[in-house]
Enzyme design. Structure first.
Site, PDB file in Angstrom:
ATOM      1  N   VAL A   1       4.229   0.501   1.298  1.00 48.22           N
ATOM      2  CA  VAL A   1       4.631  -0.118   2.516  1.00 48.22           C
ATOM      3  C   VAL A   1       4.979  -1.657   1.475  1.00 48.22           C
ATOM      4  O   VAL A   1       3.865  -1.799   0.129  1.00 48.22           O
ATOM      5  CB  VAL A   1       3.492  -0.190   3.392  1.00 48.22           C
ATOM      6  CG1 VAL A   1       3.764  -1.077   4.476  1.00 48.22           C
ATOM      7  CG2 VAL A   1       2.837   0.963   4.086  1.00 48.22           C
TER       8      VAL A   1
ATOM      9  N   ASP B   1      -4.979   9.683  13.097  1.00 46.63           N
ATOM     10  CA  ASP B   1      -6.059   9.216  12.203  1.00 46.63           C
ATOM     11  C   ASP B   1      -6.084   7.486  12.216  1.00 46.63           C
ATOM     12  O   ASP B   1      -6.295   6.373  11.371  1.00 46.63           O
ATOM     13  CB  ASP B   1      -4.813   9.159  11.554  1.00 46.63           C
ATOM     14  CG  ASP B   1      -4.950   8.876   9.682  1.00 46.63           C
ATOM     15  OD1 ASP B   1      -5.767   9.461   9.297  1.00 46.63           O
ATOM     16  OD2 ASP B   1      -4.085   8.828   8.711  1.00 46.63           O
TER      17      ASP B   1
ATOM     18  N   LYS C   1       8.156  -0.189   5.929  1.00 44.37           N
ATOM     19  CA  LYS C   1       7.243   0.934   5.068  1.00 44.37           C
ATOM     20  C   LYS C   1       8.478   2.099   4.947  1.00 44.37           C
ATOM     21  O   LYS C   1       9.320   2.180   5.816  1.00 44.37           O
ATOM     22  CB  LYS C   1       6.660   1.691   6.206  1.00 44.37           C
ATOM     23  CG  LYS C   1       6.062   3.048   5.941  1.00 44.37           C
ATOM     24  CD  LYS C   1       4.448   3.661   6.611  1.00 44.37           C
ATOM     25  CE  LYS C   1       4.510   3.206   7.958  1.00 44.37           C
ATOM     26  NZ  LYS C   1       3.628   3.927   8.260  1.00 44.37           N
TER      27      LYS C   1
ATOM     28  N   GLY D   1       0.700  -1.426  -0.062  1.00 39.22           N
ATOM     29  CA  GLY D   1      -0.451   0.284  -0.096  1.00 39.22           C
ATOM     30  C   GLY D   1       0.855   1.125  -0.050  1.00 39.22           C
ATOM     31  O   GLY D   1       1.977   1.241   0.196  1.00 39.22           O
ATOM     32  N   GLU D   2       0.312   2.720   0.078  1.00 38.34           N
ATOM     33  CA  GLU D   2       1.017   3.745   0.038  1.00 38.34           C
ATOM     34  C   GLU D   2       0.353   4.730   0.963  1.00 38.34           C
ATOM     35  O   GLU D   2      -1.094   5.096   1.017  1.00 38.34           O
ATOM     36  CB  GLU D   2       0.606   4.379  -1.295  1.00 38.34           C
ATOM     37  CG  GLU D   2       2.172   4.901  -1.766  1.00 38.34           C
ATOM     38  CD  GLU D   2       2.773   4.410  -3.756  1.00 38.34           C
ATOM     39  OE1 GLU D   2       3.175   5.753  -3.933  1.00 38.34           O
ATOM     40  OE2 GLU D   2       1.638   4.118  -4.101  1.00 38.34           O
ATOM     41  N   GLY D   3       0.564   5.642   1.559  1.00 38.37           N
ATOM     42  CA  GLY D   3       0.195   6.767   2.233  1.00 38.37           C
ATOM     43  C   GLY D   3       1.125   8.198   1.851  1.00 38.37           C
ATOM     44  O   GLY D   3       2.117   8.100   1.371  1.00 38.37           O
ATOM     45  N   GLY D   4       0.985   9.017   3.136  1.00 35.21           N
ATOM     46  CA  GLY D   4       1.477  10.304   3.159  1.00 35.21           C
ATOM     47  C   GLY D   4       3.141   9.751   3.636  1.00 35.21           C
ATOM     48  O   GLY D   4       4.160  11.308   3.595  1.00 35.21           O
ATOM     49  N   PHE D   5       3.282   9.233   3.947  1.00 33.80           N
ATOM     50  CA  PHE D   5       4.469   8.951   4.070  1.00 33.80           C
ATOM     51  C   PHE D   5       5.285   8.222   3.905  1.00 33.80           C
ATOM     52  O   PHE D   5       6.689   8.569   3.520  1.00 33.80           O
ATOM     53  CB  PHE D   5       4.740   7.792   5.919  1.00 33.80           C
ATOM     54  CG  PHE D   5       6.016   7.342   6.629  1.00 33.80           C
ATOM     55  CD1 PHE D   5       6.284   7.693   7.760  1.00 33.80           C
ATOM     56  CD2 PHE D   5       6.637   6.447   5.888  1.00 33.80           C
ATOM     57  CE1 PHE D   5       8.092   7.839   7.469  1.00 33.80           C
ATOM     58  CE2 PHE D   5       7.979   5.868   6.390  1.00 33.80           C
ATOM     59  CZ  PHE D   5       8.783   7.227   7.421  1.00 33.80           C
ATOM     60  N   GLY D   6       4.687   7.309   2.909  1.00 33.40           N
ATOM     61  CA  GLY D   6       5.868   6.055   1.902  1.00 33.40           C
ATOM     62  C   GLY D   6       4.990   5.412   1.554  1.00 33.40           C
ATOM     63  O   GLY D   6       3.201   5.077   1.308  1.00 33.40           O
TER      64      GLY D   6
END
Length: 379
Positions: free
Chosen positions: A107, A218, A121, A100-105
């Protein structure tokens, strides 16, 4: 949500499981093979549950009845994987290993030399410096907590412009994916109730049983991971902050962080952060679990775009059962469903003073679960 109608529901008193704390000692949170690090809870931990409540109709194991205290850690740990080992474990950060992907980077799934699966991550290179404080916050908080409904930190890498967080691998995707049927089937009501209890347990631990009070900031369906046995684990502590264990204390934040649709309206208006902000997000999430709808449905008609507002309107008009996610094929008992909706609206009250704390939420969910199982036995 500022314009959402407010209503304070009277909370019914509930019989609840014993939320008894237990402290364990552990070694530093480094990436080492621990024979019992990912093992299921001991029979002692489960004893307070199994003796009182029968197994779910679908054999979903019951949530634990106890919280264990955080381990004492003198330091966060040291790095036990080189970047070469990380690259080998992730097949050089192959897209096929991406979770997956998020604001941090991004995974990635990774397999260590001993066969253990972990999640890694990796911070985005473009935002590496900007995300440094978020990175430090997450590893410092994760290193201090240990609970079966929270994703466990195993290690980290902070070298040059590479920042990696290494956690346990939770193999069954996110709650949102399961609500969307991406994994080939949809969640039934029993599973949704169990998952709700798991999330409440994890958040209660953060707010009341960790060494220091922790506010997640969050809570959302894409940050809830599911195991093969459909147990829920709260993930992604990048926005989390240490709170104040003294009742009534607030933290004034210079910048509001979170996800649109789940954000506490009082937090957005005042910049004051308390555990009740997580409670609001949980209330929104509980409505999402019951209806299958995202908090904001931009393609729907104006009166249905904000799911909490739409759901509250339906409930108030006596049309609560029209809110049942159509993907739930089984018949859902109206009494049980309305009790869960009632609780979700308590949590999502516009004013934080009208919201219960997470421990009370967990107790109410347990009472609902007991009633649900009782009705199942009577059929």
């Amino acid at each position: 949500m500022d314009s959402a109608p407010g209503l304070l529901f009277l909370c019914c008193s509930c019989i609840c499981p014993c939320f008894q704390s237990r402290r364990k000692d552990t070694e530093d949170a480094v990436l080492v093979k621990e024979s019992n690090s990912l093992a299921p809870a001991s029979s002692a931990e489960m004893g307070s549950v199994s003796g009182k409540i029968a197994a779910s109709p679908l054999r979903v194991p019951p949530s634990p009845g106890r919280f264990s205290m955080s381990p004492k850690l003198d330091r966060i740990g040291s790095v036990h994987l080189t970047m070469r080992q990380v690259a080998r474990a992730t097949q050089n950060f192959s897209p096929s290993m991406k979770l997956g992907e998020g604001g941090f980077g991004t995974v990635y799934k990774a397999q260590l030399q001993d066969g253990q699966m972990v999640a890694i991550k990796r911070a985005s290179k473009e935002n590496s410096d900007a995300l440094r404080s978020e990175f430090r916050s997450e590893i410092e908080l994760l290193a201090k907590i240990e609970h079966r409904n929270l994703v466990k930190l195993l290690g980290y890498v902070d070298k040059g412009n590479e920042r990696l967080i290494i956690t346990e691998y939770v193999p069954n995707g996110t709650l949102r994916e399961h609500l969307d049927g991406i994994h080939g089937s949809y969640l039934d009501f029993s599973q949704r109730l169990e998952i709700s209890i798991d999330i409440a347990h994890g958040l209660t631990y953060l707010h009341s049983y960790a060494g220091k009070q922790i506010i997640h900031r969050d809570v959302k369906s894409s940050n809830i991971l599911l195991t093969e046995r459909m147990r829920a684990k709260v993930a992604d502590f990048g926005f989390a902050r240490v709170g104040d264990n003294e009742a009534g204390k607030t933290h004034v934040m210079t910048k509001v962080k979170g996800t649109v649709g789940y954000l506490d309206p009082e937090y957005m208006r005042t910049f004051q952060l308390t555990p009740k902000s997580d409670v609001y997000s949980f209330g929104v999430l509980l409505i999402e679990i019951l209806t299958g709808r995202r908090p904001v449905e931009s393609r729907r008609s104006p009166e249905e775009k904000v799911t909490v507002r739409w759901a509250f309107g339906k409930y108030s008009d006596g049309e609560a059962m029209e809110l049942v996610d159509p993907q739930m094929r089984e018949a859902v008992d109206p009494t049980i469903f309305k009790k869960m909706l009632n609780l979700s609206f308590q949590c999502a009250a516009p004013t934080r003073a009208d919201r219960p704390d997470m421990q009370s939420v967990g107790e109410q969910l347990w009472a609902i679960r007991m009633k649900y199982l009782q009705l199942g036995r009577e059929e």
